[in-house]
Design a protein around this motif. Structure first.
Motif, PDB file in Angstrom:
ATOM      1  N   UNK A  88       0.903  -1.079   0.047  1.00 45.41           N
ATOM      2  CA  UNK A  88       0.164  -0.039   0.159  1.00 45.41           C
ATOM      3  C   UNK A  88       0.894   1.053   0.082  1.00 45.41           C
ATOM      4  N   UNK A  89       0.994   1.726  -1.024  1.00 45.32           N
ATOM      5  CA  UNK A  89       1.884   3.146  -1.153  1.00 45.32           C
ATOM      6  C   UNK A  89       1.283   4.303  -0.795  1.00 45.32           C
ATOM      7  N   UNK A  90       2.054   4.912   0.178  1.00 48.84           N
ATOM      8  CA  UNK A  90       1.490   6.391   0.814  1.00 48.84           C
ATOM      9  C   UNK A  90       1.163   7.249  -0.341  1.00 48.84           C
ATOM     10  N   UNK A  91      -0.042   7.910  -0.171  1.00 43.56           N
ATOM     11  CA  UNK A  91      -0.639   8.663  -0.696  1.00 43.56           C
ATOM     12  C   UNK A  91      -0.406  10.285  -0.446  1.00 43.56           C
ATOM     13  N   UNK A  92      -0.577  11.064  -1.476  1.00 44.39           N
ATOM     14  CA  UNK A  92      -0.388  12.528  -1.225  1.00 44.39           C
ATOM     15  C   UNK A  92       0.998  13.080  -1.220  1.00 44.39           C
ATOM     16  N   UNK A  93       1.185  14.177  -0.677  1.00 44.71           N
ATOM     17  CA  UNK A  93       2.338  15.153  -0.895  1.00 44.71           C
ATOM     18  C   UNK A  93       3.365  14.384   0.313  1.00 44.71           C
ATOM     19  N   UNK A  94       4.678  14.020  -0.121  1.00 46.55           N
ATOM     20  CA  UNK A  94       5.451  13.571   0.805  1.00 46.55           C
ATOM     21  C   UNK A  94       5.868  14.366   2.028  1.00 46.55           C
ATOM     22  N   UNK A  95       5.795  15.932   1.781  1.00 43.47           N
ATOM     23  CA  UNK A  95       6.247  16.764   2.584  1.00 43.47           C
ATOM     24  C   UNK A  95       5.241  16.995   3.924  1.00 43.47           C
ATOM     25  N   UNK A  96       4.075  16.246   3.471  1.00 39.16           N
ATOM     26  CA  UNK A  96       3.006  16.197   4.697  1.00 39.16           C
ATOM     27  C   UNK A  96       3.575  15.447   5.896  1.00 39.16           C
ATOM     28  N   UNK A  97       4.313  14.387   5.802  1.00 43.97           N
ATOM     29  CA  UNK A  97       4.834  13.776   6.682  1.00 43.97           C
ATOM     30  C   UNK A  97       6.253  14.028   7.125  1.00 43.97           C
ATOM     31  N   UNK A  98       6.815  14.973   6.720  1.00 41.28           N
ATOM     32  CA  UNK A  98       8.303  15.648   6.708  1.00 41.28           C
ATOM     33  C   UNK A  98       8.445  16.191   8.339  1.00 41.28           C
ATOM     34  N   UNK A  99       9.699  16.009   8.723  1.00 36.87           N
ATOM     35  CA  UNK A  99      10.072  16.671  10.175  1.00 36.87           C
ATOM     36  C   UNK A  99      11.315  17.326   9.733  1.00 36.87           C
ATOM     37  N   UNK A 100      11.189  18.727  10.214  1.00 37.11           N
ATOM     38  CA  UNK A 100      12.481  19.363  10.111  1.00 37.11           C
ATOM     39  C   UNK A 100      12.902  19.926  11.599  1.00 37.11           C
ATOM     40  N   UNK A 101      14.214  19.974  11.744  1.00 40.35           N
ATOM     41  CA  UNK A 101      14.898  20.501  12.789  1.00 40.35           C
ATOM     42  C   UNK A 101      15.224  21.868  12.696  1.00 40.35           C
ATOM     43  N   UNK A 102      14.489  22.835  13.408  1.00 41.52           N
ATOM     44  CA  UNK A 102      15.067  24.186  13.570  1.00 41.52           C
ATOM     45  C   UNK A 102      15.798  24.654  14.369  1.00 41.52           C
ATOM     46  N   UNK A 103      17.105  25.108  14.189  1.00 44.91           N
ATOM     47  CA  UNK A 103      17.916  25.435  15.295  1.00 44.91           C
ATOM     48  C   UNK A 103      18.196  27.119  15.236  1.00 44.91           C
ATOM     49  N   UNK A 104      17.860  27.549  16.488  1.00 40.41           N
ATOM     50  CA  UNK A 104      18.236  29.256  16.436  1.00 40.41           C
ATOM     51  C   UNK A 104      17.746  29.871  17.755  1.00 40.41           C
ATOM     52  N   UNK A 105      18.191  30.883  17.885  1.00 44.97           N
ATOM     53  CA  UNK A 105      17.690  31.628  19.142  1.00 44.97           C
ATOM     54  C   UNK A 105      17.735  33.146  18.968  1.00 44.97           C
ATOM     55  N   UNK A 106      17.391  33.591  17.702  1.00 46.58           N
ATOM     56  CA  UNK A 106      17.211  35.043  17.564  1.00 46.58           C
ATOM     57  C   UNK A 106      15.942  35.405  17.395  1.00 46.58           C
ATOM     58  N   UNK A 107      15.664  36.781  16.741  1.00 48.58           N
ATOM     59  CA  UNK A 107      14.261  37.090  16.815  1.00 48.58           C
ATOM     60  C   UNK A 107      13.319  36.361  15.818  1.00 48.58           C
ATOM     61  N   UNK A 108      14.134  35.899  14.818  1.00 50.02           N
ATOM     62  CA  UNK A 108      13.085  35.333  13.701  1.00 50.02           C
ATOM     63  C   UNK A 108      12.994  34.001  14.120  1.00 50.02           C
ATOM     64  N   UNK A 109      13.217  33.412  15.199  1.00 41.46           N
ATOM     65  CA  UNK A 109      13.013  31.993  15.447  1.00 41.46           C
ATOM     66  C   UNK A 109      11.622  31.587  15.575  1.00 41.46           C
ATOM     67  N   UNK A 110      10.806  32.390  16.296  1.00 42.78           N
ATOM     68  CA  UNK A 110       9.208  32.000  16.685  1.00 42.78           C
ATOM     69  C   UNK A 110       8.551  32.087  15.061  1.00 42.78           C
ATOM     70  N   UNK A 111       8.856  33.147  14.218  1.00 41.84           N
ATOM     71  CA  UNK A 111       8.398  33.353  12.959  1.00 41.84           C
ATOM     72  C   UNK A 111       8.521  32.206  12.029  1.00 41.84           C
ATOM     73  N   UNK A 112       9.692  31.757  11.929  1.00 43.06           N
ATOM     74  CA  UNK A 112      10.288  30.727  11.401  1.00 43.06           C
ATOM     75  C   UNK A 112       9.696  29.436  11.691  1.00 43.06           C
ATOM     76  N   UNK A 113       9.467  29.171  12.994  1.00 41.70           N
ATOM     77  CA  UNK A 113       8.914  27.917  13.703  1.00 41.70           C
ATOM     78  C   UNK A 113       7.451  27.780  13.066  1.00 41.70           C
ATOM     79  N   UNK A 114       6.632  29.187  12.964  1.00 38.19           N
ATOM     80  CA  UNK A 114       5.222  29.021  12.622  1.00 38.19           C
ATOM     81  C   UNK A 114       5.227  28.732  10.934  1.00 38.19           C
TER      82      UNK A 114
END
Length: 407
Positions: free
Chosen positions: A131-157
């Protein structure tokens, strides 16, 4: 790496000098076309990769070209050179301003490996029912966000609206996530010195597990080359960073999905290509057999159930992938239809299983998705096989324990 088909180079200007490096690297032949003819050329040339220079007059043609490329099978990589604005969802960004042709060659080789993997899956699919996964593979992707500057919260969203996000405020915390999770990208934001950034990129490049991982820098300059084919500098507003990083993240998620599909084919279709764990049917079969053998031969067998909020289906997938990565070879598990994940610990007593389950649940709690920061906080229940148990009674008791814990 040779490939079946040429490279299609799209540009309204003269061929830049660094394209000659493709001939020297045996990534050839290179077929030239202009933007107006590009979509038609994809049909006629049947390229293995499309390399497009974002230059004057491309605007009305890039969207039709991207759609044409997305419709191709197997996967057709689409690399966009020197884009300043937002790109189509399947256009991989690449900055050629450094003049480093080796980076381009490495990027193309990495993309062509995904194309080869897709072709292999398509060739082998008739062997077993998967049973092949359907839809956009990015839907299931996980990204590591590293930072501690002012842009970090906006990047997280901005990232969280598109993919799962694991946040880290330090390089040390990031290293722990890299070792415990299957990630589809790293976004390194502001807040770190050039020396720290260089050390981090060097460590990633030296570890073969992370060499093909997309690494996006948002506030740093590349002062030297690293053996990271999918390393890219994308400055700008968080929404632009997230949008232009997404194609690289999607390609990696696709590669991981294809790899799991091949493992499922090798296992006769009993592995779930989306989670990496057993299918529900295979789990029921193996669990009944494990209970029967343990009761007959003696020894220990424990089971842990990780239950999640019904409105956060992504949490179940994250948990399943963490378990598939961290659990021992003798253990097995499956994502269940009720939104939980169950893992069986062979030859394990209750106390040891409880300790392992607590550690695993601690790893699961660090992923957030979207604007509302939905977190993956599981309700964990653990139980062990008793002499009077059956497979059904043990699972029933486990579910009852989970219901009491949730209430």
């Amino acid at each position: 790496m040779s490939q079946a088909g040429p490279i299609l180079f799209v540009s309204n200007a003269e061929r830049p000098p660094f394209i000659a490096a493709l001939d020297e690297a045996r990534l050839f032949p290179v077929v030239d076309t202009d933007w107006a003819s590009a979509a038609r050329a994809v049909e006629q040339v049947q390229p293995a990769v499309v390399l497009a220079q974002i230059s004057g007059g491309y605007e009305p043609h890039i969207a039709p070209l991207a759609r044409k490329i997305a419709d191709q099978s197997p996967y057709l990589p689409f690399v966009a050179l020197d884009a300043s604005g937002a790109l189509p969802p399947n256009a991989l960004p690449f900055s050629s301003r450094s003049g480093n042709s080796d980076r381009l060659i490495a990027r193309l080789r990495a993309a062509l490996r995904v194309r080869t993997l897709d072709a292999t899956v398509l060739r082998r699919l008739p062997e077993v029912k998967v049973a092949l996964p359907e839809g956009d593979p990015a839907r299931d992707a996980t990204v590591l966000l590293i930072g501690r500057g002012a842009a970090y919260p906006a990047l997280s969203v901005a990232l969280g609206e598109r993919v799962g996000v694991v946040g880290a405020l330090s390089i040390e915390a990031a290293a722990k996530h890299l070792n415990t999770r299957d990630l589809d990208g790293v976004v390194l934001a502001e807040g770190f010195t050039p020396r720290v950034t260089d050390a981090f990129l060097t460590v990633l490049a030296e570890d073969t597990r992370f060499r093909s991982l997309p690494v996006i820098l948002t506030a740093h300059q590349l002062t030297q080359s690293y053996d990271l084919p999918n390393l890219e500098l994308i400055p700008g507003e968080p929404a632009k960073v997230a949008a232009n990083a997404l194609p690289l993240i999607r390609q990696h998620a696709m590669e991981a999905q294809l790899s799991r599909t091949l493992r499922s084919i090798d296992a006769g279709g009993w592995l779930d290509p989306r989670s990496g764990l057993l299918t529900v049917e295979a789990f029921a079969r193996d669990f009944a057999k494990a209970v029967e053998q343990t009761l007959a031969r003696g020894g220990g067998l424990s089971v842990a159930r990780f239950a999640f909020d019904a409105g956060n289906s992504r949490a179940q997938l994250d948990a399943a992938r963490i378990l598939s990565r961290l659990m021992r070879q003798m253990d097995f598990g499956a994502a269940q239809k009720d939104g939980s994940v169950i893992v069986v610990f062979a030859e394990t007593d209750f106390r040891t299983a409880h300790m392992i389950a607590r550690r695993l649940s601690a790893v699961m709690r660090h992923t957030s998705n979207g604007k509302h920061e939905m977190r993956s906080d599981p309700v964990v229940s653990v139980d062990s096989l008793s002499p009077s148990d059956t497979a059904r009674s043990l699972l029933g008791r486990l579910s009852a324990d989970a219901s009491r814990a949730a209430s």
